[in-house]
Design an enzyme around this catalytic site. Structure first.
Site, PDB file in Angstrom:
ATOM      1  CB  SER A   1      -0.867  -0.023   1.260  1.00  0.00           C
ATOM      2  OG  SER A   1      -1.451   1.230   1.491  1.00  0.00           O
TER       3      SER A   1
ATOM      4  CE1 TYR B   1      -4.133  -2.560   5.617  1.00  0.00           C
ATOM      5  CE2 TYR B   1      -3.447  -0.264   5.518  1.00  0.00           C
ATOM      6  CZ  TYR B   1      -3.854  -1.412   4.884  1.00  0.00           C
ATOM      7  OH  TYR B   1      -3.978  -1.426   3.519  1.00  0.00           O
TER       8      TYR B   1
ATOM      9  CE  LYS C   1      -1.618  -4.021   3.183  1.00  0.00           C
ATOM     10  NZ  LYS C   1      -1.997  -5.307   2.566  1.00  0.00           N
TER      11      LYS C   1
ATOM     12  CG  ASN D   1     -13.291   2.383   8.482  1.00  0.00           C
ATOM     13  OD1 ASN D   1     -13.807   3.008   9.408  1.00  0.00           O
ATOM     14  ND2 ASN D   1     -13.007   1.099   8.565  1.00  0.00           N
TER      15      ASN D   1
END
Ligand code: UD1
Length: 341
Positions: free
Chosen positions: A125, A150, A154, A200
């Site tokens: 990401s 999160y 990644k 979200n």
């Protein structure tokens, strides 16, 4: 002989679109998913679009034995790993859950790849760039320390892949694709994003506001140092994004990689503000959205967009669908799942 690609998390939003593009490109695809964050809507959609009943394994990638069994049973040429938790806010509240799931599942994939020999594509990401000093970001732009567990998973998974490729060059080659903001749905409206609970992300919130499930969209912050005061992102169409995976898989399987581990930005190269996105959604779909300006959301970066030129040069991939088309497809999908005419 046809090559086989395993798609972990293949019943989800990105995984289902990638599966369709892989099948259309002539690959054999095996889908695996534990169905923890989706129902079978997209699986059914994939079946309808491709006209194929693809092999499906209901399994958890945290289960090392199950992963090993799958790699022993099926000759897998490449694996694309999507199976992971993805809610930024939840990851802050429940870091252990995120680390356990996202790291364990990917380590199990790497362990099986190390044993059996396999190309590995990791879904990374743009979050790894944090708040960039220079725009647009290239793959050489420095990663910033992650602001959420999160985001940290990644970065860590990218490093797991890089180190594994280095240690087992005869067994593993890897590509990490750094996605910017994936949005939209397949033109058939048979697959798309199905967030559970209150979305979200911006586009699902917009479509749910348009369909009346949400009363009002809050635009988080209109005092950012950007042309209209709202944040800027690089919104990448989901079908374009899916096609990037086909190009990356082909590069790995055709032995075209220039090193064992490569990273590519997958974006359009064009910044779009929240307000611009909302206005475009209204215009292309002939709707008025109920929205208001709200305070900034904690953790949001002001602006980020990609320099996607490396992907164009090396993968032969470029975003093609216009924002108008993408936002029309997002609304068609919302209408499809809500039964709106
Ligand atoms: C987030 C994650 C990213 C992840 C992506 C897709 C971070 C910092 N960001 O990106 O890693 O890949 O989701 O899951 O980890 N907005 C509103 N109102 C809303 C929702 C959003 O104004 O109701 C605004 C946000 O402030 C932001 C933009 O819309 O400026 C996009 O937000 P969002 O869709 O949540 O994506 P990101 O935060 O960019």
């Amino acid at each position: 002989m046809k090559k086989t690609v395993l798609v972990s998390g293949g019943a989800g939003y990105i995984g289902s679109h990638v599966t369709v593009e892989l099948v259309e490109a002539g690959y054999d695809v095996v889908i695996a998913d534990n169905m923890s964050n989706c129902d079978d809507t997209c699986l059914r959609g994939v079946r309808e679009i491709t006209g194929r009943d693809l092999p499906f394994y209901r399994m958890d990638f945290c289960d090392a034995k199950a992963v090993e069994q799958l790699f022993s049973d099926v000759r897998i040429d490449a694996v694309i790993h999507f199976a992971a938790y993805k809610a930024v806010g939840e990851s802050v509240a429940e870091p252990v859950k995120y680390y356990l799931n996202n790291l364990t599942s990917f380590l199990n994939v790497l362990d099986a790849a190390r044993v059996h020999g396999c190309n590995v594509l990791f879904s990374s990401s743009a979050t790894v760039y944090g708040e960039p000093d220079k725009l647009p970001v290239t793959e050489e732009s420095p990663r910033q320390s992650a602001t959420s567990p999160y985001g940290n998973t990644k970065q860590m998974c990218e490093d797991f892949l890089r180190d594994s490729v280095k240690a087992y060059p005869e067994k593993i080659r890897g590509i990490a694709l750094r996605y910017f903001n994936p949005i939209g749905a397949h033109p058939s409206a048979l697959i798309g994003e199905l967030p559970r609970g209150v979305p979200n992300n911006l586009v699902p919130f917009i479509t749910q506001t348009a369909s009346g499930i949400r009363e009002c969209l809050s635009i988080f912050g209109n005092d950012y140092p950007t042309p209209d005061g709202t944040c800027q992102r690089d919104y990448i169409d989901i079908v374009d994004l899916a096609k990037a995976h086909v190009c990356a898989v082909r590069r790995m399987l055709d032995g075209k990689m220039e090193s064992g581990y490569e990273i590519f930005n997958i974006g359009t190269g064009r910044p779009v503000s929240v307000l611009e996105l909302v206005n475009t959604f209204e215009r292309v779909n002939g709707l008025k959205l109920n929205y208001r300006f709200a305070p900034r959301r904690a953790g949001d970066v002001t602006a980020i967009w990609a320099d996607p030129s490396l992907a164009e040069r090396k993968l032969g991939w470029k975003a093609g669908r216009s924002l108008d088309e993408t936002l029309k497809s997002a609304w068609e999908w919302e209408k499809h799942i809500r039964g709106i005419k």
